[in-house]
Design a protein around this motif. Structure first.
Motif, PDB file in Angstrom:
ATOM      1  N   MET A   1       0.848  -1.161   0.000  1.00  0.00           N
ATOM      2  CA  MET A   1       0.000   0.000   0.000  1.00  0.00           C
ATOM      3  C   MET A   1       0.901   1.234   0.000  1.00  0.00           C
ATOM      4  SD  MET A   1      -3.054   0.985   2.661  1.00  0.00           S
ATOM      5  CE  MET A   1      -2.172   0.502   4.094  1.00  0.00           C
ATOM      6  N   THR A   2       0.527   2.212  -0.789  1.00  0.00           N
ATOM      7  CA  THR A   2       1.304   3.448  -0.838  1.00  0.00           C
ATOM      8  C   THR A   2       0.527   4.646  -0.330  1.00  0.00           C
ATOM      9  OG1 THR A   2       0.650   3.841  -3.139  1.00  0.00           O
ATOM     10  CG2 THR A   2       2.708   2.625  -2.772  1.00  0.00           C
ATOM     11  N   SER A   3      -0.798   4.583  -0.358  1.00  0.00           N
ATOM     12  CA  SER A   3      -1.632   5.672   0.148  1.00  0.00           C
ATOM     13  C   SER A   3      -3.018   5.134   0.460  1.00  0.00           C
ATOM     14  CB  SER A   3      -1.717   6.808  -0.873  1.00  0.00           C
ATOM     15  OG  SER A   3      -2.408   6.377  -2.031  1.00  0.00           O
ATOM     16  N   GLY A   4      -3.799   5.959   1.162  1.00  0.00           N
ATOM     17  CA  GLY A   4      -5.156   5.544   1.497  1.00  0.00           C
ATOM     18  C   GLY A   4      -5.942   6.667   2.136  1.00  0.00           C
ATOM     19  N   LYS A   5      -7.199   6.372   2.409  1.00  0.00           N
ATOM     20  CA  LYS A   5      -8.110   7.319   3.045  1.00  0.00           C
ATOM     21  C   LYS A   5      -8.446   6.798   4.441  1.00  0.00           C
ATOM     22  CE  LYS A   5     -10.226   8.341  -1.380  1.00  0.00           C
ATOM     23  NZ  LYS A   5     -10.270   7.256  -2.329  1.00  0.00           N
ATOM     24  N   VAL A   6      -8.289   7.656   5.454  1.00  0.00           N
ATOM     25  CA  VAL A   6      -8.546   7.255   6.836  1.00  0.00           C
ATOM     26  C   VAL A   6      -9.891   7.819   7.275  1.00  0.00           C
ATOM     27  CG1 VAL A   6      -7.766   7.404   9.218  1.00  0.00           C
ATOM     28  CG2 VAL A   6      -6.093   7.205   7.377  1.00  0.00           C
ATOM     29  N   ARG A   7     -10.741   6.950   7.785  1.00  0.00           N
ATOM     30  CA  ARG A   7     -12.026   7.375   8.366  1.00  0.00           C
ATOM     31  C   ARG A   7     -12.043   6.917   9.813  1.00  0.00           C
ATOM     32  NH1 ARG A   7     -17.585   5.899   9.099  1.00  0.00           N
ATOM     33  NH2 ARG A   7     -17.264   3.775   8.407  1.00  0.00           N
ATOM     34  N   TRP A   8     -12.067   7.886  10.720  1.00  0.00           N
ATOM     35  CA  TRP A   8     -12.089   7.585  12.149  1.00  0.00           C
ATOM     36  C   TRP A   8     -13.487   7.158  12.581  1.00  0.00           C
ATOM     37  CZ3 TRP A   8      -7.832   7.045  14.914  1.00  0.00           C
ATOM     38  CH2 TRP A   8      -6.655   7.613  14.431  1.00  0.00           C
ATOM     39  N   LEU A   9     -13.576   6.123  13.389  1.00  0.00           N
ATOM     40  CA  LEU A   9     -14.837   5.657  13.939  1.00  0.00           C
ATOM     41  C   LEU A   9     -15.022   6.129  15.380  1.00  0.00           C
ATOM     42  CD1 LEU A   9     -14.754   2.035  12.508  1.00  0.00           C
ATOM     43  CD2 LEU A   9     -15.781   4.089  11.518  1.00  0.00           C
ATOM     44  N   LYS A  10     -13.996   6.753  15.929  1.00  0.00           N
ATOM     45  CA  LYS A  10     -14.037   7.349  17.265  1.00  0.00           C
ATOM     46  C   LYS A  10     -13.767   8.842  17.116  1.00  0.00           C
ATOM     47  CE  LYS A  10     -14.501   3.455  19.519  1.00  0.00           C
ATOM     48  NZ  LYS A  10     -15.679   3.130  20.283  1.00  0.00           N
ATOM     49  N   ALA A  11     -14.258   9.630  18.061  1.00  0.00           N
ATOM     50  CA  ALA A  11     -14.052  11.080  18.065  1.00  0.00           C
ATOM     51  C   ALA A  11     -12.901  11.431  19.003  1.00  0.00           C
ATOM     52  CB  ALA A  11     -15.322  11.792  18.520  1.00  0.00           C
ATOM     53  N   GLU A  12     -12.330  12.615  18.820  1.00  0.00           N
ATOM     54  CA  GLU A  12     -11.295  13.079  19.740  1.00  0.00           C
ATOM     55  C   GLU A  12     -11.842  13.073  21.159  1.00  0.00           C
ATOM     56  OE1 GLU A  12      -9.715  16.859  18.537  1.00  0.00           O
ATOM     57  OE2 GLU A  12      -8.653  15.989  16.843  1.00  0.00           O
ATOM     58  N   GLY A  13     -11.046  12.542  22.076  1.00  0.00           N
ATOM     59  CA  GLY A  13     -11.446  12.462  23.477  1.00  0.00           C
ATOM     60  C   GLY A  13     -12.223  11.214  23.832  1.00  0.00           C
ATOM     61  N   GLU A  14     -12.636  10.452  22.843  1.00  0.00           N
ATOM     62  CA  GLU A  14     -13.457   9.265  23.091  1.00  0.00           C
ATOM     63  C   GLU A  14     -12.597   8.082  23.530  1.00  0.00           C
ATOM     64  OE1 GLU A  14     -16.920   6.666  20.826  1.00  0.00           O
ATOM     65  OE2 GLU A  14     -16.092   8.441  19.851  1.00  0.00           O
ATOM     66  N   ALA A  15     -13.130   7.331  24.476  1.00  0.00           N
ATOM     67  CA  ALA A  15     -12.469   6.128  24.967  1.00  0.00           C
ATOM     68  C   ALA A  15     -12.704   4.971  23.998  1.00  0.00           C
ATOM     69  CB  ALA A  15     -12.999   5.759  26.344  1.00  0.00           C
ATOM     70  N   PHE A  16     -11.778   4.031  24.006  1.00  0.00           N
ATOM     71  CA  PHE A  16     -11.953   2.793  23.261  1.00  0.00           C
ATOM     72  C   PHE A  16     -11.386   1.654  24.088  1.00  0.00           C
ATOM     73  CE2 PHE A  16      -8.163   4.964  21.680  1.00  0.00           C
ATOM     74  CZ  PHE A  16      -7.177   4.026  21.927  1.00  0.00           C
ATOM     75  N   ALA A  17     -11.882   0.478  23.830  1.00  0.00           N
ATOM     76  CA  ALA A  17     -11.434  -0.721  24.529  1.00  0.00           C
ATOM     77  C   ALA A  17     -10.578  -1.557  23.590  1.00  0.00           C
ATOM     78  CB  ALA A  17     -12.635  -1.528  25.012  1.00  0.00           C
ATOM     79  N   GLY A  54      -7.713   2.717  25.682  1.00  0.00           N
ATOM     80  CA  GLY A  54      -7.124   4.040  25.636  1.00  0.00           C
ATOM     81  C   GLY A  54      -8.113   5.094  25.197  1.00  0.00           C
ATOM     82  N   TYR A  55      -7.547   6.232  24.738  1.00  0.00           N
ATOM     83  CA  TYR A  55      -8.327   7.388  24.317  1.00  0.00           C
ATOM     84  C   TYR A  55      -7.736   7.957  23.049  1.00  0.00           C
ATOM     85  CZ  TYR A  55     -10.094   7.031  29.029  1.00  0.00           C
ATOM     86  OH  TYR A  55     -10.668   6.557  30.169  1.00  0.00           O
ATOM     87  N   LEU A  56      -8.587   8.452  22.184  1.00  0.00           N
ATOM     88  CA  LEU A  56      -8.139   9.134  20.975  1.00  0.00           C
ATOM     89  C   LEU A  56      -7.934  10.597  21.342  1.00  0.00           C
ATOM     90  CD1 LEU A  56      -7.473   9.259  18.012  1.00  0.00           C
ATOM     91  CD2 LEU A  56      -9.918   9.322  17.509  1.00  0.00           C
ATOM     92  N   ALA A  57      -6.674  10.994  21.498  1.00  0.00           N
ATOM     93  CA  ALA A  57      -6.351  12.337  21.982  1.00  0.00           C
ATOM     94  C   ALA A  57      -6.452  13.386  20.885  1.00  0.00           C
ATOM     95  CB  ALA A  57      -4.949  12.363  22.593  1.00  0.00           C
ATOM     96  N   ARG A  58      -5.989  13.055  19.690  1.00  0.00           N
ATOM     97  CA  ARG A  58      -5.961  14.058  18.614  1.00  0.00           C
ATOM     98  C   ARG A  58      -6.042  13.362  17.266  1.00  0.00           C
ATOM     99  NH1 ARG A  58      -6.754  19.523  18.033  1.00  0.00           N
ATOM    100  NH2 ARG A  58      -5.556  20.251  16.295  1.00  0.00           N
ATOM    101  N   ILE A  59      -6.834  13.936  16.373  1.00  0.00           N
ATOM    102  CA  ILE A  59      -6.913  13.475  14.986  1.00  0.00           C
ATOM    103  C   ILE A  59      -6.212  14.510  14.113  1.00  0.00           C
ATOM    104  CG2 ILE A  59      -8.451  13.025  13.039  1.00  0.00           C
ATOM    105  CD1 ILE A  59     -10.544  12.048  15.072  1.00  0.00           C
ATOM    106  N   PHE A  60      -5.253  14.076  13.322  1.00  0.00           N
ATOM    107  CA  PHE A  60      -4.553  14.972  12.397  1.00  0.00           C
ATOM    108  C   PHE A  60      -5.198  14.968  11.016  1.00  0.00           C
ATOM    109  CE2 PHE A  60      -0.625  13.883  15.020  1.00  0.00           C
ATOM    110  CZ  PHE A  60      -0.723  15.020  15.788  1.00  0.00           C
ATOM    111  N   GLN A  61      -5.797  13.851  10.643  1.00  0.00           N
ATOM    112  CA  GLN A  61      -6.376  13.712   9.313  1.00  0.00           C
ATOM    113  C   GLN A  61      -7.882  13.555   9.448  1.00  0.00           C
ATOM    114  OE1 GLN A  61      -4.416  14.088   6.688  1.00  0.00           O
ATOM    115  NE2 GLN A  61      -2.563  14.113   7.911  1.00  0.00           N
ATOM    116  N   HIS A  62      -8.618  14.656   9.264  1.00  0.00           N
ATOM    117  CA  HIS A  62     -10.079  14.638   9.434  1.00  0.00           C
ATOM    118  C   HIS A  62     -10.823  14.309   8.144  1.00  0.00           C
ATOM    119  CE1 HIS A  62     -10.359  16.171  13.558  1.00  0.00           C
ATOM    120  NE2 HIS A  62      -9.280  16.853  13.267  1.00  0.00           N
ATOM    121  N   ASP A  63     -10.247  14.646   7.004  1.00  0.00           N
ATOM    122  CA  ASP A  63     -10.944  14.486   5.724  1.00  0.00           C
ATOM    123  C   ASP A  63     -10.738  13.074   5.195  1.00  0.00           C
ATOM    124  OD1 ASP A  63     -12.092  14.621   3.236  1.00  0.00           O
ATOM    125  OD2 ASP A  63     -10.910  16.323   2.542  1.00  0.00           O
ATOM    126  N   HIS A  64     -11.781  12.252   5.286  1.00  0.00           N
ATOM    127  CA  HIS A  64     -11.646  10.858   4.860  1.00  0.00           C
ATOM    128  C   HIS A  64     -11.837  10.673   3.356  1.00  0.00           C
ATOM    129  CE1 HIS A  64     -15.999  11.174   5.555  1.00  0.00           C
ATOM    130  NE2 HIS A  64     -16.109  10.237   4.635  1.00  0.00           N
TER     131      HIS A  64
END
Length: 134
Positions: A1-17, A54-64
């Motif tokens: 893979m050389t590139s791709g599109k990232v779509r976050w399923l969690k929001a900034e500050g949200e916990a995940f297991a 953990g927690y998603l502290a910061r998203i750098f890439q918002h545009d999926h």
């Protein structure tokens, strides 16, 4: 893979297991035999699974909708709720790519950051990847 599109399923500050799917990476540049032979014409979506709580502290890439190169920092994670505000603040002022450690797997980087330096960091190391037994 050389590139791709990232779509976050969690929001900034949200916990995940552990084992939660926290992001998807879609790519049409998967480097496999079929792609190299010109036979792969579709798109593949990879599910990014948390390796520990953990927690998603910061998203750098918002545009999926934009392709981004492998190795581009896409977000910062932290383990504890009491680390969330400080980690998000440091990540917000960091110049993405230059302020983050070059070696995401060095002991120093692992102590300071739970960095997701692109999905390459996720795929690069097949080590123990954290403890999900709790």
């Amino acid at each position: 893979m050389t590139s791709g599109k990232v779509r976050w399923l969690k929001a900034e500050g949200e916990a995940f297991a552990c084992y939660d799917i926290i992001a998807e990476v879609s790519t049409s540049t998967l480097v496999e035999e079929a792609y190299r032979d010109g036979k792969f014409k579709g798109e593949v979506t990879l599910l990014i699974e948390a390796q520990e709580d953990g927690y998603l502290a910061r998203i750098f890439q918002h545009d999926h909708t934009n392709d981004i190169p492998v190795g581009t920092p896409v977000g910062v994670l932290c383990e504890e709720i009491n680390e969330l505000a400080d980690t998000a603040a440091v990540a917000a002022v960091a110049q993405v790519g230059s302020a983050l450690p070059k070696d995401l797997y060095s002991p120093e980087a692992q102590q300071k950051w739970r960095v997701w330096g692109g999905w390459q960091a996720y795929l690069k190391d097949g080590g123990d990847g954290g403890d999900c037994s709790s």
